[in-house]
Design an enzyme around this catalytic site. Structure first.
Site, PDB file in Angstrom:
ATOM      1  N   LYS A   1       0.843  -1.201   0.000  1.00 50.24           N
ATOM      2  CA  LYS A   1       0.000   0.000   0.000  1.00 50.24           C
ATOM      3  C   LYS A   1       0.876   1.248   0.000  1.00 50.24           C
ATOM      4  O   LYS A   1       0.600   2.225  -0.683  1.00 50.24           O
ATOM      5  CB  LYS A   1      -0.923  -0.007   1.226  1.00 50.24           C
ATOM      6  CG  LYS A   1      -2.010  -1.049   1.091  1.00 50.24           C
ATOM      7  CD  LYS A   1      -2.752  -1.283   2.378  1.00 50.24           C
ATOM      8  CE  LYS A   1      -3.682  -2.481   2.198  1.00 50.24           C
ATOM      9  NZ  LYS A   1      -3.788  -3.340   3.346  1.00 50.24           N
TER      10      LYS A   1
ATOM     11  N   GLN B   1      -4.990  -2.541   9.581  1.00 50.72           N
ATOM     12  CA  GLN B   1      -4.625  -3.811   8.950  1.00 50.72           C
ATOM     13  C   GLN B   1      -4.987  -4.974   9.874  1.00 50.72           C
ATOM     14  O   GLN B   1      -4.700  -4.933  11.068  1.00 50.72           O
ATOM     15  CB  GLN B   1      -3.114  -3.802   8.656  1.00 50.72           C
ATOM     16  CG  GLN B   1      -2.610  -4.982   7.862  1.00 50.72           C
ATOM     17  CD  GLN B   1      -3.103  -4.998   6.416  1.00 50.72           C
ATOM     18  OE1 GLN B   1      -3.319  -3.954   5.815  1.00 50.72           O
ATOM     19  NE2 GLN B   1      -3.291  -6.175   5.868  1.00 50.72           N
TER      20      GLN B   1
ATOM     21  N   ASP C   1     -11.594   1.197   4.096  1.00 54.68           N
ATOM     22  CA  ASP C   1     -11.561  -0.263   3.984  1.00 54.68           C
ATOM     23  C   ASP C   1     -12.964  -0.851   4.202  1.00 54.68           C
ATOM     24  O   ASP C   1     -13.167  -2.049   4.060  1.00 54.68           O
ATOM     25  CB  ASP C   1     -10.598  -0.817   5.049  1.00 54.68           C
ATOM     26  CG  ASP C   1      -9.878  -2.054   4.586  1.00 54.68           C
ATOM     27  OD1 ASP C   1      -9.824  -2.292   3.371  1.00 54.68           O
ATOM     28  OD2 ASP C   1      -9.383  -2.791   5.451  1.00 54.68           O
TER      29      ASP C   1
HETATM   30  N1  GUN Z   1      -5.687  -8.164   5.974  1.00 57.49           N
HETATM   31  C1  GUN Z   1      -5.726  -8.896   4.839  1.00 57.49           C
HETATM   32  N2  GUN Z   1      -6.540  -8.317   3.940  1.00 57.49           N
HETATM   33  C2  GUN Z   1      -7.022  -7.207   4.512  1.00 57.49           C
HETATM   34  C3  GUN Z   1      -7.921  -6.170   4.081  1.00 57.49           C
HETATM   35  O1  GUN Z   1      -8.449  -6.167   2.961  1.00 57.49           O
HETATM   36  N3  GUN Z   1      -8.177  -5.198   4.992  1.00 57.49           N
HETATM   37  C4  GUN Z   1      -7.630  -5.198   6.220  1.00 57.49           C
HETATM   38  N4  GUN Z   1      -7.947  -4.189   7.030  1.00 57.49           N
HETATM   39  N5  GUN Z   1      -6.810  -6.109   6.649  1.00 57.49           N
HETATM   40  C5  GUN Z   1      -6.497  -7.120   5.802  1.00 57.49           C
END
Ligand code: GUN
Length: 278
Positions: free
Chosen positions: A54, A97, A120
């Protein structure tokens, strides 16, 4: 005459690059660079890798990336930090995350994010809007999958969609979105006794479990669209990632299939940033 099925392997990198270029242009036209704050509340190498992806994309498209990593945090101080980010006008988006360290209250932490900044789409409020068919955002992976279906002109309305895996991040919201778009949706767990019988009904089969070779060719309908969201890493030295689908065999049956890596993954990352500039 033998039946000839036209099969396509979807290229997620190519579409993600196209979306990335569009995002970069849109961000250049903004008065201020948007900021994304990412909370990393574990010491898990896999999560670090996702966060790094990211960060790299943020830098390429002109987004300020603010990482808050706390390895030994407790719930209340994290709630306080999220509140501070909610109140900062320069912060356009906040994400946490997952997974979180044991002992942290995941629902409380996610729900502390201002729903307007919840890029998200994991707050109860925004997931509720998805369920109601009035989404503000879609969770990044779900958005990536829907982008693939749209790009490939896959008709959803009136089709049988089977989603394997019922996580809050992918399976559940995806099932709601497909249902809201007029599909007949079955959300099935990988432990289901009659899994094969159910997956064979699918015109659109989406699997998000994380178990290599869960979906074998005998479990797939001829001509189905197969979207593989699973990720399993091998632990030997010749490291590789695998999806849930027995790709080599299933691709001879599917009309469209996404590989792992290089299918859904690249779209998940750009989708988060599409949400950010919404
Ligand atoms: N961990 C693995 N995939 C994701 C996701 O799409 N969002 C978040 N917040 N954590 C993750």
């Amino acid at each position: 005459m033998p039946k000839v099925s036209v099969m396509k392997v979807f290229d997620g990198h190519q579409l993600a690059l196209q979306i990335e270029a569009e995002l970069k242009q849109k961000i250049q036209r903004l008065k201020r660079r948007p900021q994304l704050t990412v909370f990393l509340l574990n010491n898990n190498p896999e999560s670090q890798l996702y966060v790094q992806k990211k960060k790299v994309l943020a830098e390429r498209i002109g987004v300020n990336f603010n990482l808050i990593q706390l390895i030994k945090a407790e719930t209340n101080p994290v709630l306080q930090l999220i509140k501070e980010q909610n109140n900062q006008r320069s912060v356009a988006g906040i994400m946490v995350q997952l997974p979180l360290n044991r002992g942290l209250n995941e629902r409380k932490i996610l729900d502390a994010i201002d729903p307007q900044k919840d890029v998200d789409c994991l707050t109860s409020k925004n997931l509720g809007l998805v369920a109601a068919g009035q989404p503000r955002f879609l969770p990044a992976t779900v958005k990536g999958i829907m982008t693939i279906l749209t790009q490939e002109k896959v008709v959803v309305r009136g089709r049988q969609a089977v989603v394997v895996g019922g996580s809050n991040i992918v399976g559940k919201p995806l099932a709601m979105v497909l249902s809201n778009q007029g599909a007949t949706v079955t959300l099935v767990r990988s432990s289901e006794k009659n899994l094969a019988q159910i997956t064979r009904q699918a015109d659109i089969l989406i699997t998000a479990v994380g178990r290599q070779n869960l979906i074998k060719a005998s479990m797939v309908k001829e001509g189905a669209v197969v979207i593989d969201v699973g990720i399993t890493r091998c632990d030997n030295q010749e490291c590789h990632v695998y999806g849930d689908v027995d790709f080599k065999r299933v691709k001879t049956k599917a009309s469209l299939i996404t590989p792992v890596p290089g299918g859904v993954g690249p779209l998940t990352v750009v989708s988060l940033f599409e949400n950010l500039i919404l």
